[in-house]
Design a protein around this motif. Structure first.
Motif, short mmCIF file in Angstrom:
data_model
loop_
_atom_site.label_atom_id
_atom_site.label_comp_id
_atom_site.label_asym_id
_atom_site.label_seq_id
_atom_site.Cartn_x
_atom_site.Cartn_y
_atom_site.Cartn_z
N ARG A 202 57.43 24.39 48.14
CA ARG A 202 57.29 25.18 46.91
C ARG A 202 58.64 25.47 46.25
N MET B 43 57.50 17.20 47.49
CA MET B 43 56.47 16.84 48.47
C MET B 43 57.07 15.94 49.53
N TYR C 100 58.71 23.59 54.08
CA TYR C 100 57.39 23.15 53.63
C TYR C 100 56.36 24.24 53.88
N GLY D 215 53.89 20.32 51.11
CA GLY D 215 54.45 20.79 49.86
C GLY D 215 55.58 21.78 50.07
N PHE E 194 51.11 22.06 41.91
CA PHE E 194 51.55 20.83 42.58
C PHE E 194 52.71 20.18 41.86
N TYR F 191 56.23 21.21 42.85
CA TYR F 191 56.65 21.18 44.25
C TYR F 191 57.29 19.85 44.62
N TRP G 117 59.97 16.93 42.60
CA TRP G 117 58.81 17.38 41.83
C TRP G 117 58.43 16.39 40.73
N ALA H 105 45.83 17.18 46.07
CA ALA H 105 46.17 18.60 46.02
C ALA H 105 45.18 19.34 45.12
#
Length: 119
Positions: free
Chosen positions: A100, A34, A106, A98, A29, A32, A53, A24
């Motif tokens: 957020r 994933m 995603y 990702g 990152f 987030y 996260w 990333a």
């Protein structure tokens, strides 16, 4: 905004292993959730795994549970998928994504990496 780049795909024999990486850049990152997804030819995209996260919560689809392991290194902004005991039905393009807001939507996707398992 975060950019995601997958790597590590390739051709492997049944029972073999591969390790996918997702790098990333930009964005936050470490905040987030994933996910790893895959899409086989002619089929809909399906979820493989989700990691929170901080890595404390991980979910796997039934089809990969016990064979695949997801991990992340927030300091390096990296997401990993360790795949063992691969089967022909694991053949697909694998994507990292990702989330957020952590709500299962995603926002960011990589370009995908092909995994082919030969029998």
């Amino acid at each position: 905004q975060v950019q995601l780049v997958e790597s590590g795909g390739g051709l492997v024999q049944v029972g073999g292993s591969l390790r996918l990486s997702c790098a990333a850049s930009g964005g936050a990152f470490s905040s987030y959730a994933m996910g790893w997804f895959r899409q086989a030819a002619g089929k809909e995209r399906e979820i493989v795994s989700i990691i929170s996260w901080n890595g404390d919560h991980i979910h796997y689809s039934d089809s990969v549970k016990g064979r695949f392991t997801t991990s992340r290194d927030n300091a390096k902004k990296m997401l990993y998928l360790e795949m063992n005991n691969l089967k022909p039905e694991d053949t697909a393009v694998y994507y990292c994504a990702g989330d957020r807001a952590g709500r299962g939507t995603y926002d960011y996707w990589g370009q995908g990496t092909q995994v082919t398992v030969s029998s």
